[in-house]
Write a protein that holds these residues in place. Structure first.
Motif, PDB file in Angstrom:
ATOM      1  N   TRP A 131      -5.524   1.073   4.301  1.00 24.63           N
ATOM      2  CA  TRP A 131      -5.143  -0.007   5.211  1.00 24.63           C
ATOM      3  C   TRP A 131      -4.690   0.622   6.523  1.00 24.63           C
ATOM      4  N   CYS A 132      -5.068   0.016   7.633  1.00 21.45           N
ATOM      5  CA  CYS A 132      -4.692   0.550   8.939  1.00 21.45           C
ATOM      6  C   CYS A 132      -3.956  -0.507   9.743  1.00 21.45           C
ATOM      7  N   ASP A 133      -2.761  -0.179  10.173  1.00 23.48           N
ATOM      8  CA  ASP A 133      -1.963  -1.024  11.057  1.00 23.48           C
ATOM      9  C   ASP A 133      -2.447  -0.793  12.493  1.00 23.48           C
ATOM     10  N   VAL A 134      -3.141  -1.772  13.063  1.00 20.72           N
ATOM     11  CA  VAL A 134      -3.681  -1.622  14.410  1.00 20.72           C
ATOM     12  C   VAL A 134      -2.657  -2.194  15.395  1.00 20.72           C
ATOM     13  N   GLY A 135      -1.537  -1.504  15.507  1.00 18.59           N
ATOM     14  CA  GLY A 135      -0.465  -1.962  16.369  1.00 18.59           C
ATOM     15  C   GLY A 135      -0.368  -1.223  17.682  1.00 18.59           C
ATOM     16  N   ARG A 136      -1.042  -0.086  17.774  1.00 17.95           N
ATOM     17  CA  ARG A 136      -1.001   0.743  18.982  1.00 17.95           C
ATOM     18  C   ARG A 136      -2.421   1.167  19.347  1.00 17.95           C
ATOM     19  N   PRO A 137      -2.655   1.513  20.614  1.00 17.41           N
ATOM     20  CA  PRO A 137      -4.013   1.900  21.017  1.00 17.41           C
ATOM     21  C   PRO A 137      -4.585   3.049  20.194  1.00 17.41           C
ATOM     22  N   ARG A 180      14.266  -4.004  -1.874  1.00 19.94           N
ATOM     23  CA  ARG A 180      14.086  -3.276  -0.628  1.00 19.94           C
ATOM     24  C   ARG A 180      14.407  -1.800  -0.814  1.00 19.94           C
ATOM     25  N   GLY A 181      13.649  -0.973  -0.105  1.00 25.13           N
ATOM     26  CA  GLY A 181      13.876   0.454  -0.184  1.00 25.13           C
ATOM     27  C   GLY A 181      12.587   1.217  -0.046  1.00 25.13           C
ATOM     28  N   PRO A 182      12.660   2.510   0.217  1.00 26.56           N
ATOM     29  CA  PRO A 182      11.445   3.323   0.382  1.00 26.56           C
ATOM     30  C   PRO A 182      10.562   3.252  -0.851  1.00 26.56           C
ATOM     31  N   GLY A 183       9.253   3.232  -0.612  1.00 32.86           N
ATOM     32  CA  GLY A 183       8.320   3.181  -1.728  1.00 32.86           C
ATOM     33  C   GLY A 183       6.942   2.768  -1.253  1.00 32.86           C
ATOM     34  N   TYR A 184       6.748   1.474  -1.027  1.00 33.72           N
ATOM     35  CA  TYR A 184       5.453   0.954  -0.605  1.00 33.72           C
ATOM     36  C   TYR A 184       5.580   0.199   0.717  1.00 33.72           C
ATOM     37  N   VAL A 185       4.485   0.182   1.458  1.00 35.14           N
ATOM     38  CA  VAL A 185       4.430  -0.487   2.758  1.00 35.14           C
ATOM     39  C   VAL A 185       3.880  -1.895   2.576  1.00 35.14           C
ATOM     40  N   TYR A 186       4.532  -2.873   3.198  1.00 36.06           N
ATOM     41  CA  TYR A 186       4.002  -4.229   3.200  1.00 36.06           C
ATOM     42  C   TYR A 186       2.856  -4.317   4.198  1.00 36.06           C
ATOM     43  N   THR A 187       1.743  -4.906   3.783  1.00 34.10           N
ATOM     44  CA  THR A 187       0.518  -4.901   4.579  1.00 34.10           C
ATOM     45  C   THR A 187       0.337  -6.131   5.468  1.00 34.10           C
ATOM     46  N   GLY A 188       1.180  -7.133   5.303  1.00 33.69           N
ATOM     47  CA  GLY A 188       0.986  -8.362   6.060  1.00 33.69           C
ATOM     48  C   GLY A 188       0.133  -9.388   5.353  1.00 33.69           C
ATOM     49  N   ALA A 189      -0.149  -9.193   4.062  1.00 30.60           N
ATOM     50  CA  ALA A 189      -0.896 -10.167   3.259  1.00 30.60           C
ATOM     51  C   ALA A 189      -0.026 -10.580   2.076  1.00 30.60           C
ATOM     52  N   GLN A 190       0.036 -11.874   1.812  1.00 30.79           N
ATOM     53  CA  GLN A 190       0.879 -12.356   0.718  1.00 30.79           C
ATOM     54  C   GLN A 190       0.473 -13.759   0.309  1.00 30.79           C
ATOM     55  N   ILE A 191       0.976 -14.180  -0.854  1.00 28.67           N
ATOM     56  CA  ILE A 191       1.067 -15.583  -1.240  1.00 28.67           C
ATOM     57  C   ILE A 191       2.549 -15.904  -1.310  1.00 28.67           C
ATOM     58  N   ILE A 192       2.941 -17.043  -0.762  1.00 20.46           N
ATOM     59  CA  ILE A 192       4.354 -17.421  -0.766  1.00 20.46           C
ATOM     60  C   ILE A 192       4.489 -18.912  -1.035  1.00 20.46           C
ATOM     61  N   VAL A 229       0.862  -1.184   0.000  1.00 22.60           N
ATOM     62  CA  VAL A 229       0.000   0.000   0.000  1.00 22.60           C
ATOM     63  C   VAL A 229       0.896   1.230   0.000  1.00 22.60           C
ATOM     64  N   ALA A 230       0.438   2.290  -0.643  1.00 22.29           N
ATOM     65  CA  ALA A 230       1.192   3.541  -0.651  1.00 22.29           C
ATOM     66  C   ALA A 230       1.232   4.125   0.756  1.00 22.29           C
ATOM     67  N   PRO A 231       2.339   4.733   1.164  1.00 16.88           N
ATOM     68  CA  PRO A 231       2.443   5.254   2.531  1.00 16.88           C
ATOM     69  C   PRO A 231       1.321   6.210   2.907  1.00 16.88           C
ATOM     70  N   GLU A 232       0.839   7.012   1.963  1.00 20.61           N
ATOM     71  CA  GLU A 232      -0.213   7.975   2.278  1.00 20.61           C
ATOM     72  C   GLU A 232      -1.560   7.300   2.513  1.00 20.61           C
ATOM     73  N   LYS A 233      -1.663   6.022   2.177  1.00 22.78           N
ATOM     74  CA  LYS A 233      -2.894   5.269   2.430  1.00 22.78           C
ATOM     75  C   LYS A 233      -2.733   4.252   3.555  1.00 22.78           C
ATOM     76  N   ALA A 234      -1.604   4.335   4.260  1.00 27.98           N
ATOM     77  CA  ALA A 234      -1.317   3.421   5.366  1.00 27.98           C
ATOM     78  C   ALA A 234      -1.513   4.161   6.682  1.00 27.98           C
ATOM     79  N   GLY A 236       8.157   3.349   3.779  1.00 26.25           N
ATOM     80  CA  GLY A 236       7.860   2.153   3.013  1.00 26.25           C
ATOM     81  C   GLY A 236       8.956   1.109   3.096  1.00 26.25           C
ATOM     82  N   ASP A 237       8.644  -0.100   2.622  1.00 21.01           N
ATOM     83  CA  ASP A 237       9.533  -1.249   2.748  1.00 21.01           C
ATOM     84  C   ASP A 237      10.139  -1.696   1.429  1.00 21.01           C
ATOM     85  N   PHE A 238       9.401  -1.495   0.320  1.00 18.45           N
ATOM     86  CA  PHE A 238       9.815  -2.049  -0.964  1.00 18.45           C
ATOM     87  C   PHE A 238       9.611  -1.041  -2.087  1.00 18.45           C
ATOM     88  N   THR A 239      10.469  -1.161  -3.094  1.00 19.99           N
ATOM     89  CA  THR A 239      10.319  -0.440  -4.348  1.00 19.99           C
ATOM     90  C   THR A 239       9.825  -1.430  -5.402  1.00 19.99           C
TER      91      THR A 239
END
Length: 228
Positions: A209-215, A160-172, A136-141, A148-151
């Motif tokens: 997308w919202c990272d619910v990591g803090r109160p 790896r590098g600034p660009g987009y944020v990894y959301t925690g969803a993937q296929i591997i 997801v784009a940083p402005e939408k995170a 960001g985590d990846f280009t």
């Protein structure tokens, strides 16, 4: 046409230390957003996106998560003996997930927009991809700091590098995970291998997308649900 993976692992074992007092007596997956536990939001996303075989790992306050999921068709990968991190946790759960590529999904996020699991399954190309990450784009995170985590290159490959944020969803595709000697390791180990082979890919989530990591992220997530 290749069949998209339908096995999915929910990562639900962490301590949730950034939540402070909220996780003193309960695990983060059971913290409520808009009146429902986070893990229920993740389950709904997974099932609506096409996941048919679901495994959740447990460690911190494991009994609470197991009891909560007792009426769900979710297998439990028990890590009460030791928290294995994302890589070790996935490897331990593979006998329950079955052979071949699988999906993984963090349980501490709220989404708005197209179903991320469905989009991953539609975009998966096993012939050339080792993993496909939802970004997801940083402005939408929401609730997330950093650049960001990846280009993403024009063909969808990641470095790896600034660009987009990894959301925690993937296929591997976990092929090769058995060659890692450590018991506790991150999936970053597989990703780095795939980057060197040109097999780590990504697609961009079109909504928020919202990272619910803090109160303080809870009202942000609830705002997304209200808008949806």
């Amino acid at each position: 046409m290749p069949t998209a993976p339908d096995a999915l692992m929910l990562f639900a074992a962490g301590f949730g230390t950034r939540m402070g007092a909220l996780t003193k007596d309960r695990p983060k997956p059971l913290i409520e957003v808009a009146g429902r536990p986070l893990i229920d939001h993740a389950l709904n996303l997974a099932r609506a996106g096409g996941a048919r075989r679901i495994v959740a790992n447990v460690h911190y306050h494991a009994d609470q998560v197991i009891a909560h999921l007792a009426q769900e068709e979710v297998a439990i990968s028990d890590e009460r003996g030791a928290l294995l991190e994302t890589g070790g946790g996935l490897r331990a759960a593979l006998p329950m997930l079955g052979p071949g590529p699988v999906m993984t999904l963090n349980t501490d996020a709220i989404w708005r927009g197209p179903n991320a699991v469905e989009r991953l399954r539609a975009a998966w190309e096993p012939g050339r991809m080792g993993a496909l990450l939802m970004l997801v784009a940083p402005e939408k995170a929401l609730g997330h700091a950093g650049q960001g985590d990846f280009t993403l290159d024009p063909e969808g490959r990641l470095i790896r590098g600034p660009g987009y944020v990894y959301t925690g969803a993937q296929i591997i595709d976990p092929a090769g995970i058995e060659t890692i000697e450590e018991d506790f390791f991150s999936l970053n180990r597989l990703w780095d291998r795939m980057i060197s082979e040109g097999r780590l890919f990504g697609i961009v989530h079109e909504g928020h997308w919202c990272d619910v990591g803090r109160p303080e992220s809870i009202p942000l997530a609830e705002g997304l649900l209200d808008e949806r």
